[in-house]
Scaffold this motif. Structure first.
Motif, mmCIF file in Angstrom:
data_model
loop_
_atom_site.group_PDB
_atom_site.id
_atom_site.type_symbol
_atom_site.label_atom_id
_atom_site.label_comp_id
_atom_site.label_asym_id
_atom_site.label_seq_id
_atom_site.Cartn_x
_atom_site.Cartn_y
_atom_site.Cartn_z
ATOM 1 N N ASN A 183 -6.646 4.799 -4.214
ATOM 2 C CA ASN A 183 -6.457 3.478 -5.089
ATOM 3 C C ASN A 183 -7.347 3.086 -5.865
ATOM 4 O O ASN A 183 -7.160 1.772 -6.435
ATOM 5 C CB ASN A 183 -4.321 3.714 -5.629
ATOM 6 N N ALA A 188 -1.396 8.608 -7.801
ATOM 7 C CA ALA A 188 -2.803 7.890 -7.817
ATOM 8 C C ALA A 188 -3.930 8.115 -7.912
ATOM 9 O O ALA A 188 -4.854 7.726 -8.740
ATOM 10 C CB ALA A 188 -2.977 7.701 -6.293
ATOM 11 N N LYS A 202 2.983 2.394 -2.104
ATOM 12 C CA LYS A 202 3.706 2.896 -3.416
ATOM 13 C C LYS A 202 1.949 3.997 -3.780
ATOM 14 O O LYS A 202 2.586 4.893 -3.502
ATOM 15 C CB LYS A 202 3.106 1.773 -4.177
ATOM 16 N N TRP A 203 0.945 4.017 -3.395
ATOM 17 C CA TRP A 203 0.281 5.099 -4.136
ATOM 18 C C TRP A 203 -0.137 5.802 -1.961
ATOM 19 O O TRP A 203 -0.046 7.460 -2.445
ATOM 20 C CB TRP A 203 -1.493 4.733 -3.600
ATOM 21 N N SER A 210 1.164 -1.582 0.114
ATOM 22 C CA SER A 210 -0.195 0.357 0.401
ATOM 23 C C SER A 210 1.092 1.192 0.010
ATOM 24 O O SER A 210 0.155 2.640 -0.105
ATOM 25 C CB SER A 210 -0.728 0.527 1.138
ATOM 26 N N LYS A 224 -4.443 8.827 -11.617
ATOM 27 C CA LYS A 224 -4.048 7.483 -12.809
ATOM 28 C C LYS A 224 -5.844 6.696 -12.371
ATOM 29 O O LYS A 224 -6.544 5.512 -13.373
ATOM 30 C CB LYS A 224 -3.198 6.329 -11.985
ATOM 31 N N ASN A 267 2.582 8.560 -3.157
ATOM 32 C CA ASN A 267 2.969 9.283 -4.314
ATOM 33 C C ASN A 267 0.833 9.192 -4.078
ATOM 34 O O ASN A 267 0.589 8.493 -5.519
ATOM 35 C CB ASN A 267 2.783 8.223 -5.525
#
Length: 500
Positions: free
Chosen positions: A294, A29, A21-22, A19, A32, A25
């Motif tokens: 996300n 996220a 990662k999002w 988790s 995207k 960022n």
């Protein structure tokens, strides 16, 4: 440590790491998610009507997609309900979450095959984040209960229909099925009081370790347990180690819960709704809930103070600030577009993005321009309750515009489980806390436009009787904390009790 506990710890560590990662960022996220939503829905009826094929940026989106509530999206939803495909999202939804709106009557919120997993994963991840931070995982060996609506689903034009909590009941993972309470038969009971009695009988002899639900209805379950056993809930369930809740602020209930349980139990707050699962408490050390950036939901925010202006400013997470009351607007892979959920939130952290639910945009008191919101009344009551043995079952607040004598005031209807000896002094403590939080309210009190608030004690079961009278006892239904009219107040006035 059992194998199950060990496996839960390992799994928790993996999910929390994934988790990051999002979480680290967040803007990327959301960008995207936004791009995926527009791309996937560009050939739907809604996408064509709003020229999704020309949207290249959020600025384009704002120009072409206005903010809507359910009533304004209803013409599209009705086509979906009638069985038409590719209206708000490609294909058809797999469920309709049925809710009751204040102005729209019954609402049908679509849940798609893309949006459903987010509801399940968010609830699971809330527990996994708790395990990873606390190191506690033994509770996975005990029995778990979620006080929820009936899982019996109907069908409407080929799409299954039910309450969100009933829909979610069909997705309990296999490894939890043996631990899950109550039984399917008991869960299907419609009458809430009958259902709670049956749950008490089923769980009484079990090793309950996790209990979950809206606080007011869990409180009823605890009271019935105590009535039946003449014991504290913590003695009936010595391994009760985690309380999971959502829907309302727990703080006004905390003292009552600790008295019923006999000790403090760690808790996890969730922010689920039929429209999506927005946030969960990711830390016991930090205030607020982690906003899920996300999970197929793109978030917009409008300052609550500006919301009713003609063209209020819409912003994304990159422009929010701490402590401001925002109306939550979402677009999602369930086919909701710039949709006003009705909730207001405040950010408590921007790294990561954490929120608290501050109230409902339609639930406020501003009969005199005071702009009082739910968060303020809940906090004021908590301040007054701190370091006392006073316990409150439930409460709501309404303006008294035409009193028999004197200035208007805010009337607090409170069902006490243990009332204060000096009601006037207790009301004064709440009023002072209100004035410190809300400058508009303070100005009205000091300017002698309003007199300080007054408390009207009501019988302990007054709110249950009120909710029953409007057909909303139990399930996902919540007591409205405050209103700008006297509809609830007039009913509760029938349950007044004398106070010395």
């Amino acid at each position: 440590m059992s194998l199950k506990s060990l496996a839960a710890k390992i799994f928790a560590k993996r999910i929390v790491a994934k988790s990051q990662k999002w979480i680290q960022n967040p803007i990327e996220a959301q960008e995207k998610v936004f791009a995926n939503l527009i791309e996937n829905a560009k050939n739907t009826a809604f996408g064509r009507d709003h020229h999704f094929n020309t949207i290249k940026s959020y600025e384009d989106f704002k120009k072409q997609v206005p903010v809507r509530d359910y009533e304004n999206l209803k013409s599209y939803v009705e086509k979906v309900v009638e069985g038409e495909k590719d209206i708000l999202w490609p294909g058809q939804p797999i469920y309709f979450a049925k809710t009751s709106g204040t102005t729209s009557g019954v609402k049908y919120i679509p849940i798609t095959k893309e949006s459903m997993p987010s509801h399940i994963e968010a609830a699971r991840n809330a527990i996994l984040f708790y395990i990873d931070e606390s190191g506690e995982s033994d509770f996975v060996n005990g029995k778990m209960i979620f006080l929820q609506g009936s899982p019996i689903l109907k069908e409407k034009n080929g799409v299954k229909l039910g309450r969100l909590s009933g829909i979610v009941a069909h997705y309990v993972p296999g490894y939890l099925q043996k631990n899950r309470m109550p039984s399917w038969e008991t869960n299907c009971i419609d009458d809430w009081e009958t259902k709670v009695d049956a749950i008490v009988n089923e769980t009484l002899k079990e090793d309950m370790s996790v209990i979950s639900g809206i606080p007011s209805w869990v409180q009823m379950y605890f009271e019935k347990l105590q009535e039946k056993t003449q014991q504290k809930v913590g003695d009936v369930f010595p391994n009760f180690k985690l309380f999971i809740y959502g829907g309302v602020n727990f703080e006004p209930y905390r003292a009552k819960f600790e008295n019923l349980i006999g000790r403090r139990v760690p808790s996890i707050e969730l922010f689920p709704a039929s429209e999506g699962f927005f946030a969960f408490q990711d830390s016991q050390k930090e205030k607020g809930m982690l906003l899920l950036l996300n999970s197929g939901i793109f978030y917009e925010f409008i300052k609550a103070d500006d919301f009713f202006e003609e063209n209020p400013e819409r912003i994304t997470i990159k422009d929010v600030t701490l402590g401001v009351n925002y109306v939550l607007i979402i677009s999602s892979n369930a086919g909701l577009w710039s949709y006003n959920v009705g909730d207001t939130v405040q950010f408590t952290s921007l790294k990561p993005y954490r929120v608290i639910v501050s109230g409902r945009i339609k639930h406020y008191i501003s009969a005199f321009g005071e702009h009082v919101i739910a968060k303020e009344v809940e906090y004021a009551l908590k301040e007054a309750l701190d370091d006392t043995d006073i316990r409150v079952n439930e409460f709501t607040v309404a303006p008294q515009i035409t009193p028999e004598s004197g200035l208007p005031y805010h009337e607090w209807f409170i069902a006490f489980e243990k009332a204060p000896e000096d009601l006037v002094a207790f009301a004064s403590k709440i009023d002072k806390a209100m004035q410190l939080q809300n400058t508009y309210y303070d100005d009205l009190i000091t300017g002698k436009v309003l007199q300080p608030l007054k408390i009207t004690p009501v019988q302990q079961d007054a709110f249950s009787l009120y909710m029953k009278s409007i057909g909303k006892l139990g399930g996902q239904n919540k007591v409205q904390r405050l209103a700008n009219d006297r509809k609830i107040a007039d009913v509760l006035s029938n349950y007044k009790v004398a106070h010395n």
